[in-house]
Design a protein around this motif. Structure first.
Motif, PDB file in Angstrom:
ATOM      1  N   VAL A 479     -10.902   0.061  49.520  1.00  7.16           N
ATOM      2  CA  VAL A 479     -10.820   1.292  48.742  1.00  7.16           C
ATOM      3  C   VAL A 479     -11.592   2.409  49.435  1.00  7.16           C
ATOM      4  CG1 VAL A 479     -12.806   0.754  47.262  1.00  7.16           C
ATOM      5  CG2 VAL A 479     -11.003   2.269  46.419  1.00  7.16           C
ATOM      6  N   GLN A 480     -12.672   2.038  50.140  1.00  3.02           N
ATOM      7  CA  GLN A 480     -13.462   3.043  50.844  1.00  3.02           C
ATOM      8  C   GLN A 480     -12.694   3.622  52.037  1.00  3.02           C
ATOM      9  OE1 GLN A 480     -16.666   4.311  49.999  1.00  3.02           O
ATOM     10  NE2 GLN A 480     -15.891   5.809  51.465  1.00  3.02           N
ATOM     11  N   SER A 481     -12.056   2.728  52.824  1.00  2.00           N
ATOM     12  CA  SER A 481     -11.313   3.213  54.001  1.00  2.00           C
ATOM     13  C   SER A 481     -10.121   4.068  53.581  1.00  2.00           C
ATOM     14  CB  SER A 481     -10.844   2.034  54.856  1.00  2.00           C
ATOM     15  OG  SER A 481      -9.918   1.234  54.162  1.00  2.00           O
ATOM     16  N   LEU A 482      -9.455   3.675  52.479  1.00  2.00           N
ATOM     17  CA  LEU A 482      -8.312   4.460  52.009  1.00  2.00           C
ATOM     18  C   LEU A 482      -8.786   5.809  51.473  1.00  2.00           C
ATOM     19  CD1 LEU A 482      -5.256   4.340  51.711  1.00  2.00           C
ATOM     20  CD2 LEU A 482      -5.579   3.491  49.386  1.00  2.00           C
ATOM     21  N   SER A 483      -9.931   5.800  50.784  1.00  4.65           N
ATOM     22  CA  SER A 483     -10.488   7.053  50.269  1.00  4.65           C
ATOM     23  C   SER A 483     -10.852   7.995  51.402  1.00  4.65           C
ATOM     24  CB  SER A 483     -11.734   6.757  49.421  1.00  4.65           C
ATOM     25  OG  SER A 483     -11.414   5.911  48.351  1.00  4.65           O
ATOM     26  N   ASP A 484     -11.401   7.429  52.478  1.00  3.58           N
ATOM     27  CA  ASP A 484     -11.720   8.256  53.652  1.00  3.58           C
ATOM     28  C   ASP A 484     -10.456   8.894  54.221  1.00  3.58           C
ATOM     29  OD1 ASP A 484     -14.348   7.564  53.354  1.00  3.58           O
ATOM     30  OD2 ASP A 484     -14.314   5.995  54.893  1.00  3.58           O
ATOM     31  N   THR A 485      -9.380   8.119  54.250  1.00  2.22           N
ATOM     32  CA  THR A 485      -8.103   8.645  54.740  1.00  2.22           C
ATOM     33  C   THR A 485      -7.591   9.760  53.816  1.00  2.22           C
ATOM     34  OG1 THR A 485      -7.558   6.468  55.646  1.00  2.22           O
ATOM     35  CG2 THR A 485      -5.742   8.029  55.389  1.00  2.22           C
ATOM     36  N   PHE A 486      -7.761   9.556  52.505  1.00  5.02           N
ATOM     37  CA  PHE A 486      -7.323  10.545  51.522  1.00  5.02           C
ATOM     38  C   PHE A 486      -8.283  11.738  51.432  1.00  5.02           C
ATOM     39  CE2 PHE A 486      -4.782   7.443  48.603  1.00  5.02           C
ATOM     40  CZ  PHE A 486      -3.910   7.216  49.651  1.00  5.02           C
ATOM     41  N   GLU A 487      -9.453  11.602  52.084  1.00  3.15           N
ATOM     42  CA  GLU A 487     -10.503  12.633  52.044  1.00  3.15           C
ATOM     43  C   GLU A 487     -10.954  12.905  50.607  1.00  3.15           C
ATOM     44  OE1 GLU A 487      -8.861  15.988  54.081  1.00  3.15           O
ATOM     45  OE2 GLU A 487      -9.206  15.142  56.071  1.00  3.15           O
ATOM     46  N   THR A 488     -11.242  11.794  49.907  1.00  2.58           N
ATOM     47  CA  THR A 488     -11.697  11.907  48.529  1.00  2.58           C
ATOM     48  C   THR A 488     -12.685  10.800  48.221  1.00  2.58           C
ATOM     49  OG1 THR A 488     -10.983  12.181  46.238  1.00  2.58           O
ATOM     50  CG2 THR A 488      -9.855  10.498  47.535  1.00  2.58           C
TER      51      THR A 488
END
Length: 572
Positions: A479-488
């Motif tokens: 969830v952290q890596s995906l959030s980083d990708t989403f910039e959120t």
């Protein structure tokens, strides 16, 4: 007597000179790393001296606090031991070099660790370490990259029986090495390794003409480089190839020429192979006693080394049948028990029986035959009624187990049909629009999670794109890596997934992967030939266990069963 006197003179005159030529122990750490490494190599026949230089190398690295040299020092120490101790030293090499982007380390350490795990029959862990070594070497060391690729091919071919997969890797390596100067020491051994792998793979696939071509190529190359062990190996492999072609007398002649070299070089694995193919050749000539004699030698070598690959297990079936016909129950039970023990080890290592074992001797029949033999021997010796009672209990247990198996298979098939009918298409991700109705839907959910409605809409759009591009197939996604990708913020992504997907983040990712896996397996028969470990990697999982668990949770059946049923459907 004269010869012994000469040896004494040589020892007392030459040996002191040799000792004087060595650097004093106190000054070892003053030598350069390269000098210490050269002394280590020069004393390859004396491990005690090598240990001195390896320790001096590591002491110098520790004194200078040089991480990459610490890694090299631990690697030198690992070369002097085997098993768990070697693995501990290699882990130290990995620890000190993990983030240094060095040409050699930690790739060398991961590869050697894989070999040590392979020798311990820990094939899953071995494959994992080979894959890591390959991934690292791909970036900055093409020579070693293909060296590791070859090692993976050998493991897949010889240990797991995945010949076609291995053949593809061998071909990639061959195309790389044939552009090099293969008579140079730097590439000659690796090149002959690959040529032998190609010949052996074609032999296993019963493409005898191709096997002969590569055996001849390897034989000629090994003569040019004066690699006598490999020269004999190509002779042996062609002999085995001739057995498959049923040219038995010529095969026996080739194998007998190679066998003394295998013994000379203490090559236990190929000594075992020599006796196995001699057994097959004598069986082809109808000389059963000689066949039995050689298959018994295979068993003798296995008892010493505790190493055997599926290729050589059929000799036990021959021995079981031979002694059964001879009414020699003692030897029949002996080799049946040995075969079942090997079968059990292979099953534990590979997570399933090889197809060869399943076809030639089904496990339930083996168990029943073993129990019958034990009972027969007991009756012969004691004539006891206990034997009848045990047999009766065995029949009840077998019947109960059979009924249980029938019910289990029935439930599994019902679930399989359900999966086939309910999962006909990969669910398309929802399209996020900007009309009033959609805002109302989002807003009703926002009141529960406390996130701005525009931010929720942005996250949903990005999740939608994430599903369309199959971003969930990337391994190690969090969830952290995906959030980083989403910039959120990761908490926002987690809450949106919980609310709008009605799942935890892990369930969301795993369900997307498994739904894609179900459809891909149905559409692509090639994927049905993959191992569970390979499928796990294909669909974004880190290992076979996590893939199987997620697959079962989503579909209600194991992936192995699902694939078997698909294969049956393909045939019909």
């Amino acid at each position: 007597m004269t010869h012994f006197r000469f040896l004494k003179i040589f020892f007392f005159i030459v040996f002191p000179i040799f000792i004087l030529a060595q650097p004093p122990k106190k000054k070892l750490t003053n030598l350069s790393y390269q000098e210490l490494k050269e002394f280590f190599k020069k004393n390859e026949k004396d491990e005690n001296k090598q240990l001195v230089y390896a320790n001096a190398y590591l002491a110098k690295a520790n004194k200078e606090n040089n991480s990459i040299q610490k890694a090299a020092g631990w690697y030198l120490l690992s070369l002097l031991c085997k098993g768990d101790k070697a693995i501990r030293y290699l882990d130290s090499t990995i620890h000190y070099s993990k983030n240094l982007n060095d040409v050699k380390y930690p790739a060398y350490a991961y590869s050697r660790k894989a070999y040590e795990l392979k020798y311990q029959s820990k094939y899953k862990e071995a494959i994992d370490n080979f894959l890591i070594a390959e991934s690292i070497a791909r970036k900055n060391n093409p020579d070693f990259y293909y060296d590791v690729k070859y090692s993976i091919a050998v493991l897949r071919s010889e240990e797991l029986g995945e010949i076609n997969e291995a053949l593809k890797l061998y071909k990639e390596c061959f195309n790389y090495y044939k552009e090099k100067n293969v008579e140079d020491d730097k590439y000659s051994y690796n090149y002959q390794d690959v040529v032998f792998g190609l010949a052996d793979a074609y032999k296993a696939l019963k493409q005898s003409d191709s096997a002969t071509y590569y055996n001849r190529l390897g034989y000629n190359e090994s003569k040019l480089t004066k690699d006598y062990e490999y020269n004999a190996l190509f002779v042996l492999n062609e002999g085995a190839n001739l057995v498959e072609k049923k040219i038995y007398n010529t095969a026996i002649d080739s194998i007998k020429k190679a066998l003394p070299k295998m013994i000379l070089y203490n090559n236990s694995e190929n000594i075992l192979a020599s006796y196995y193919y001699l057994g097959k050749a004598y069986d082809g000539l109808g000389q059963k006693n000689k066949a039995v004699e050689n298959f018994m030698k295979v068993d003798s070598i296995y008892n010493k080394t505790k190493r055997i690959t599926p290729e050589f297990t059929s000799g036990y079936l021959y021995l079981i049948s031979y002694f059964k016909n001879k009414k020699d129950k003692e030897n029949q039970l002996k080799y049946l028990s040995q075969y079942m023990n090997i079968d059990s080890i292979l099953q534990n290592n590979y997570k399933e029986l090889t197809k060869k074992l399943q076809k030639e001797y089904d496990t339930p029949n083996l168990i029943l035959e073993k129990e019958n033999l034990i009972q027969a021997l007991t009756n012969d010796k004691t004539k006891s009624y206990w034997g009848i009672g045990l047999l009766f209990l065995l029949v009840i247990a077998t019947t109960s187990f059979g009924f249980y198996q029938y019910q289990t298979k029935k439930r599994q098939y019902v679930q399989f049909e359900k999966v086939m009918h309910t999962s006909t298409n990969i669910s398309e991700p929802e399209t996020i629009k900007t009309g009033k109705k959609e805002f109302k839907t989002i807003k009703s959910g926002i009141e529960n999670i406390g996130i701005n409605e525009e931010l929720v809409e942005q996250i949903l759009k990005k999740l939608n794109q994430f599903e369309i591009t199959k971003g969930y197939l990337l391994s190690n996604i969090t969830v952290q890596s995906l959030s980083d990708t989403f910039e959120t913020n990761s908490k926002y992504v987690s809450k949106v997934v919980n609310t709008y997907k009605e799942k935890t983040f892990i369930q969301y990712i795993n369900d997307l992967r498994i739904e894609y896996a179900l459809q891909s397996l149905k559409k692509d028969p090639k994927l049905q030939k993959y191992t569970i470990q390979a499928l796990a990697i294909e669909f974004g999982f880190n290992n076979a266990e996590s893939f199987s668990t997620a697959f079962y949770k989503k579909s209600g059946i194991k992936p192995v069963y699902f694939i078997k049923q698909l294969e049956k459907l393909n045939k019909t």
